[in-house]
Write a protein that holds these residues in place. Structure first.
Motif, PDB file in Angstrom:
ATOM      1  N   ILE A   1       0.833  -1.204   0.000  1.00 60.71           N
ATOM      2  CA  ILE A   1       0.000   0.000   0.000  1.00 60.71           C
ATOM      3  C   ILE A   1       0.866   1.251   0.000  1.00 60.71           C
ATOM      4  CG2 ILE A   1      -1.631   1.351   1.368  1.00 60.71           C
ATOM      5  CD1 ILE A   1      -2.884  -0.979  -0.176  1.00 60.71           C
ATOM      6  N   GLU A   2       1.872   1.284   0.875  1.00 60.87           N
ATOM      7  CA  GLU A   2       2.754   2.456   0.942  1.00 60.87           C
ATOM      8  C   GLU A   2       3.457   2.696  -0.390  1.00 60.87           C
ATOM      9  OE1 GLU A   2       5.452   2.332   4.275  1.00 60.87           O
ATOM     10  OE2 GLU A   2       3.901   1.400   5.517  1.00 60.87           O
ATOM     11  N   ASP A   3       4.011   1.625  -0.967  1.00 59.74           N
ATOM     12  CA  ASP A   3       4.744   1.769  -2.230  1.00 59.74           C
ATOM     13  C   ASP A   3       3.818   2.209  -3.356  1.00 59.74           C
ATOM     14  OD1 ASP A   3       6.969   0.964  -0.851  1.00 59.74           O
ATOM     15  OD2 ASP A   3       6.999  -1.085  -1.665  1.00 59.74           O
ATOM     16  N   THR A   4       2.602   1.669  -3.361  1.00 48.81           N
ATOM     17  CA  THR A   4       1.641   2.031  -4.409  1.00 48.81           C
ATOM     18  C   THR A   4       1.252   3.501  -4.317  1.00 48.81           C
ATOM     19  OG1 THR A   4       0.770  -0.233  -4.479  1.00 48.81           O
ATOM     20  CG2 THR A   4      -0.633   1.515  -5.367  1.00 48.81           C
ATOM     21  N   LEU A   5       0.925   3.964  -3.114  1.00 53.29           N
ATOM     22  CA  LEU A   5       0.552   5.367  -2.944  1.00 53.29           C
ATOM     23  C   LEU A   5       1.739   6.290  -3.229  1.00 53.29           C
ATOM     24  CD1 LEU A   5      -1.756   5.070   0.181  1.00 53.29           C
ATOM     25  CD2 LEU A   5      -2.446   5.770  -2.118  1.00 53.29           C
ATOM     26  N   ALA A   6       2.939   5.844  -2.912  1.00 52.57           N
ATOM     27  CA  ALA A   6       4.127   6.644  -3.223  1.00 52.57           C
ATOM     28  C   ALA A   6       4.303   6.788  -4.731  1.00 52.57           C
ATOM     29  CB  ALA A   6       5.370   6.003  -2.590  1.00 52.57           C
TER      30      ALA A   6
ATOM     31  N   GLU B   1       2.286   6.246   8.148  1.00 53.51           N
ATOM     32  CA  GLU B   1       3.155   5.468   7.271  1.00 53.51           C
ATOM     33  C   GLU B   1       3.022   5.939   5.823  1.00 53.51           C
ATOM     34  OE1 GLU B   1       5.292   3.175   8.554  1.00 53.51           O
ATOM     35  OE2 GLU B   1       4.529   3.811  10.486  1.00 53.51           O
ATOM     36  N   THR B   2       1.787   6.232   5.428  1.00 55.54           N
ATOM     37  CA  THR B   2       1.550   6.732   4.071  1.00 55.54           C
ATOM     38  C   THR B   2       2.253   8.067   3.856  1.00 55.54           C
ATOM     39  OG1 THR B   2      -0.601   5.632   4.014  1.00 55.54           O
ATOM     40  CG2 THR B   2      -0.232   7.381   2.409  1.00 55.54           C
ATOM     41  N   SER B   3       2.137   8.960   4.833  1.00 52.61           N
ATOM     42  CA  SER B   3       2.779  10.266   4.721  1.00 52.61           C
ATOM     43  C   SER B   3       4.284  10.121   4.569  1.00 52.61           C
ATOM     44  CB  SER B   3       2.463  11.124   5.949  1.00 52.61           C
ATOM     45  OG  SER B   3       1.096  11.444   5.995  1.00 52.61           O
ATOM     46  N   GLY B   4       4.862   9.227   5.357  1.00 47.21           N
ATOM     47  CA  GLY B   4       6.301   9.010   5.259  1.00 47.21           C
ATOM     48  C   GLY B   4       6.715   8.523   3.894  1.00 47.21           C
ATOM     49  N   ALA B   5       5.961   7.580   3.346  1.00 46.70           N
ATOM     50  CA  ALA B   5       6.298   7.044   2.027  1.00 46.70           C
ATOM     51  C   ALA B   5       6.144   8.093   0.933  1.00 46.70           C
ATOM     52  CB  ALA B   5       5.405   5.831   1.727  1.00 46.70           C
ATOM     53  N   VAL B   6       5.095   8.911   1.041  1.00 43.46           N
ATOM     54  CA  VAL B   6       4.830   9.912  -0.007  1.00 43.46           C
ATOM     55  C   VAL B   6       5.857  11.035   0.012  1.00 43.46           C
ATOM     56  CG1 VAL B   6       3.198  11.686  -0.764  1.00 43.46           C
ATOM     57  CG2 VAL B   6       2.383   9.388  -0.226  1.00 43.46           C
ATOM     58  N   VAL B   7       6.162  11.569   1.194  1.00 43.50           N
ATOM     59  CA  VAL B   7       7.129  12.662   1.218  1.00 43.50           C
ATOM     60  C   VAL B   7       8.505  12.192   0.755  1.00 43.50           C
ATOM     61  CG1 VAL B   7       5.909  13.973   2.994  1.00 43.50           C
ATOM     62  CG2 VAL B   7       7.670  12.354   3.684  1.00 43.50           C
TER      63      VAL B   7
ATOM     64  N   ALA C   1       8.963   9.814  -1.515  1.00 43.80           N
ATOM     65  CA  ALA C   1       8.840   9.667  -2.966  1.00 43.80           C
ATOM     66  C   ALA C   1       8.903  11.017  -3.676  1.00 43.80           C
ATOM     67  CB  ALA C   1       7.532   8.957  -3.318  1.00 43.80           C
ATOM     68  N   LEU C   2       8.416  12.060  -3.020  1.00 41.17           N
ATOM     69  CA  LEU C   2       8.405  13.406  -3.613  1.00 41.17           C
ATOM     70  C   LEU C   2       9.686  14.185  -3.301  1.00 41.17           C
ATOM     71  CD1 LEU C   2       4.701  14.407  -2.844  1.00 41.17           C
ATOM     72  CD2 LEU C   2       5.662  13.643  -5.034  1.00 41.17           C
ATOM     73  N   ASN C   3      10.655  13.512  -2.674  1.00 42.62           N
ATOM     74  CA  ASN C   3      11.951  14.122  -2.344  1.00 42.62           C
ATOM     75  C   ASN C   3      11.811  15.344  -1.436  1.00 42.62           C
ATOM     76  OD1 ASN C   3      13.565  12.290  -3.917  1.00 42.62           O
ATOM     77  ND2 ASN C   3      12.838  13.354  -5.749  1.00 42.62           N
ATOM     78  N   VAL C   4      10.834  15.301  -0.540  1.00 42.11           N
ATOM     79  CA  VAL C   4      10.669  16.376   0.436  1.00 42.11           C
ATOM     80  C   VAL C   4      11.641  16.121   1.591  1.00 42.11           C
ATOM     81  CG1 VAL C   4       9.095  17.460   2.076  1.00 42.11           C
ATOM     82  CG2 VAL C   4       8.269  16.749  -0.176  1.00 42.11           C
ATOM     83  N   THR C   5      12.475  17.105   1.897  1.00 45.90           N
ATOM     84  CA  THR C   5      13.456  16.937   2.963  1.00 45.90           C
ATOM     85  C   THR C   5      13.178  17.822   4.178  1.00 45.90           C
ATOM     86  OG1 THR C   5      14.915  18.584   1.950  1.00 45.90           O
ATOM     87  CG2 THR C   5      15.262  16.274   1.335  1.00 45.90           C
ATOM     88  N   ALA C   6      12.354  18.857   4.003  1.00 49.63           N
ATOM     89  CA  ALA C   6      12.050  19.738   5.133  1.00 49.63           C
ATOM     90  C   ALA C   6      10.745  20.467   4.873  1.00 49.63           C
ATOM     91  CB  ALA C   6      13.169  20.747   5.360  1.00 49.63           C
ATOM     92  N   LEU C   7      10.039  20.791   5.963  1.00 52.51           N
ATOM     93  CA  LEU C   7       8.749  21.465   5.889  1.00 52.51           C
ATOM     94  C   LEU C   7       8.734  22.661   6.822  1.00 52.51           C
ATOM     95  CD1 LEU C   7       6.452  18.324   6.304  1.00 52.51           C
ATOM     96  CD2 LEU C   7       6.821  19.553   4.163  1.00 52.51           C
ATOM     97  N   ARG C   8       8.164  23.758   6.351  1.00 50.26           N
ATOM     98  CA  ARG C   8       7.869  24.869   7.241  1.00 50.26           C
ATOM     99  C   ARG C   8       6.409  24.722   7.667  1.00 50.26           C
ATOM    100  NH1 ARG C   8      10.746  29.018   8.768  1.00 50.26           N
ATOM    101  NH2 ARG C   8      12.326  28.608   7.193  1.00 50.26           N
ATOM    102  N   ILE C   9       6.137  24.943   8.949  1.00 48.95           N
ATOM    103  CA  ILE C   9       4.835  24.631   9.537  1.00 48.95           C
ATOM    104  C   ILE C   9       3.970  25.878   9.611  1.00 48.95           C
ATOM    105  CG2 ILE C   9       3.659  23.580  11.500  1.00 48.95           C
ATOM    106  CD1 ILE C   9       5.614  21.716   9.975  1.00 48.95           C
ATOM    107  N   GLY C  10       2.712  25.745   9.142  1.00 50.03           N
ATOM    108  CA  GLY C  10       1.790  26.867   9.114  1.00 50.03           C
ATOM    109  C   GLY C  10       0.640  26.720  10.086  1.00 50.03           C
ATOM    110  N   LYS C  11      -0.521  27.246   9.695  1.00 49.89           N
ATOM    111  CA  LYS C  11      -1.686  27.290  10.577  1.00 49.89           C
ATOM    112  C   LYS C  11      -2.296  25.909  10.784  1.00 49.89           C
ATOM    113  CE  LYS C  11      -3.112  32.006   9.348  1.00 49.89           C
ATOM    114  NZ  LYS C  11      -4.178  32.834   8.740  1.00 49.89           N
ATOM    115  N   GLN C  12      -2.956  25.759  11.917  1.00 43.71           N
ATOM    116  CA  GLN C  12      -3.660  24.516  12.221  1.00 43.71           C
ATOM    117  C   GLN C  12      -4.911  24.379  11.365  1.00 43.71           C
ATOM    118  OE1 GLN C  12      -4.127  22.938  16.345  1.00 43.71           O
ATOM    119  NE2 GLN C  12      -6.287  23.358  16.037  1.00 43.71           N
ATOM    120  N   ILE C  13      -5.117  23.162  10.838  1.00 41.17           N
ATOM    121  CA  ILE C  13      -6.335  22.843  10.091  1.00 41.17           C
ATOM    122  C   ILE C  13      -7.366  22.234  11.035  1.00 41.17           C
ATOM    123  CG2 ILE C  13      -7.310  21.507   8.180  1.00 41.17           C
ATOM    124  CD1 ILE C  13      -4.413  21.504   6.990  1.00 41.17           C
TER     125      ILE C  13
END
Length: 445
Positions: free
Chosen positions: A349-354, A374-380, A382-394
């Motif tokens: 599932i993780e690999d497929t969603l990635a 786990e899905t979030s980890g696999a996707v980021v 796969a998208l080569n995301v290395t860092a995130l700046r954090i914004g407003k709460q949803i």
């Protein structure tokens, strides 16, 4: 504030955090931003150190990996955070205390304490805004004990005991104690005194009761001098205030901490969690909006699931965000696991969603809402995301984020258990997609 204070404020981060999964890291960062700390989340140890931030959260994927590996990765993250000049450290795990008798919360905490030369820390997974409270050492999810809340059926970390003193004691040779609610209710001085007493008794880790956010602020204040604090994201509410009182954090930063750049592009939602909350969110979405369901058994048979999902998405992207999901009931998850094995089912599932995420990016998607740690980890990854700046709460525990890099992405990374039933819609709007406000009618696979 003096000029020397302002120099210290921008020179180095104050709080260094290690999270055992990706959405948990985002959840924690959200809390710190709410309290005025400019926060960056790195995906693993960053090759380039973030600048002009008050807190760094290193997101690992260490919750369910072998203990030795989890300890090694956590210690490496600690060493890197020490190099950045952090003054205090935080080990973040799930507010449902996700673990097994084999680990990894107790073992990682032990290793971090040893590396810091410290003899004591607290463990407080409480998060009242999402119904997680502790009383007399027992964890409640809303009005149910942890082991009666559905978490007893978790496919990887089934929680069958609500007594966290007992759960944590199974994972450490050190003595585990309890700071009960009668003490917590008395406030900062009483909590600090109990910490001192427990340390004299040789207690190494103490579960701490809490029912309200006010309790978390008091607990955080009482932990100002601890080198290491551990818990869920809720306890982080009380940590920024310590730096403000010490003259190390500028109160004037509070209103700017959540600022994010505007990111244009198409939008999509990916869901891999099997939690009750995500199941409800998928069901709500499916009433009026386009969705594609991934069948793990079809993936295992070698059917072109990725290609079919992308073809479906391409039909809808220009009109509105599609949902591509593998979310299903716990009974169906168990059936798939019985046929494929637990590890293989999850990895498929993780690999497929990635792979689908990479395909969506190629189609012009720049806003992603992702459900499941786990899905979030696999996707980021796969998208080569290395860092995130954090914004407003949803929603409580889930902020908007923007990736740092050449092609910025707008991301909402949601723990499976978090979010209101209409979370996907709210997240898309917060990420800048105003098309979600109009429903276009039901569309299925």
């Amino acid at each position: 504030m003096s000029n020397s204070h302002d120099t210290n404020h921008t020179a180095r981060p104050l709080l260094g955090c290690i999270a055992d999964d990706f959405t948990g890291a985002t959840d924690l960062a959200n809390m710190l931003v709410r309290e005025g700390m400019r926060t960056v989340q790195t995906i693993g140890i960053a090759t380039v150190a973030p600048t002009d931030v008050d807190a760094i959260v290193v997101a690992l994927k260490s919750r369910t990996i072998p203990v030795d590996q989890a300890v090694a990765e956590s210690l490496a993250a600690l060493a890197w955070l020490q190099q950045q000049g952090c003054r205090q450290f935080f080990f973040k795990y799930c507010s449902t205390f996700d673990s097994t008798p084999q680990g990894n919360i107790g073992q990682v905490t032990d290793a971090l304490l040893n590396a810091l030369g410290a003899d004591f820390t607290i463990a407080c997974p409480v998060f009242p805004e999402t119904g997680r409270t502790l009383y007399r050492g027992h964890l409640f999810i809303n009005n149910q004990l942890l082991n009666e809340s559905g978490m007893q059926n978790h496919p990887l970390t089934p929680m069958t005991d609500a007594n966290l003193v007992r759960v944590l004691q199974q994972q450490t040779a050190g003595k585990v104690g309890l700071i009960g609610y009668p003490v917590v209710a008395q406030g900062i001085a009483a909590i600090a005194a109990d910490i001192a007493s427990l340390r004299q008794q040789g207690v190494r880790m103490a579960i701490v009761d809490a029912l309200e956010n006010s309790d978390l602020y008091a607990i955080g204040a009482a932990c100002a001098d601890l080198p290491l604090v551990t818990g869920g994201s809720g306890i982080a509410l009380g940590l920024p205030g310590n730096f403000i009182r010490a003259g190390l954090l500028s109160v004037s930063q509070n209103n700017q901490a959540s600022a994010l750049p505007t990111i244009d592009g198409l939008s999509a939602v990916l869901a891999g969690s099997g939690s009750l909350a995500t199941n409800a969110q998928v069901t709500h979405w499916n009433i009026t909006r386009p969705s594609f369901c991934i069948d793990a058994l079809a993936v295992a048979r070698g059917e072109p699931v990725v290609a079919n999902a992308l073809a479906f998405a391409q039909k809808h992207l220009s009109l509105q965000a599609p949902l591509i999901y593998a979310t299903t009931s716990s009974e169906q998850v168990k059936q798939v696991q019985a046929e494929l094995g637990v590890e293989r089912a999850g990895a498929l599932i993780e690999d497929t969603l990635a792979e689908i995420a990479k395909g969506l990016f190629a189609l012009g998607v720049r806003r992603f809402v992702i459900a499941g740690g786990e899905t979030s980890g696999a996707v980021v990854k796969a998208l080569n995301v290395t860092a995130l700046r954090i914004g407003k709460q949803i929603d409580p525990g889930v902020p908007a984020t923007a990736s740092i890099g050449d092609v910025p992405l707008a991301l909402a990374l949601k723990s499976g258990n978090f979010g209101a039933v209409d979370f996907f819609e709210k997240a898309l709007r917060e990420l800048g997609d105003d098309r979600i406000q109009s429903s276009l009618g039901a569309t299925g696979q």
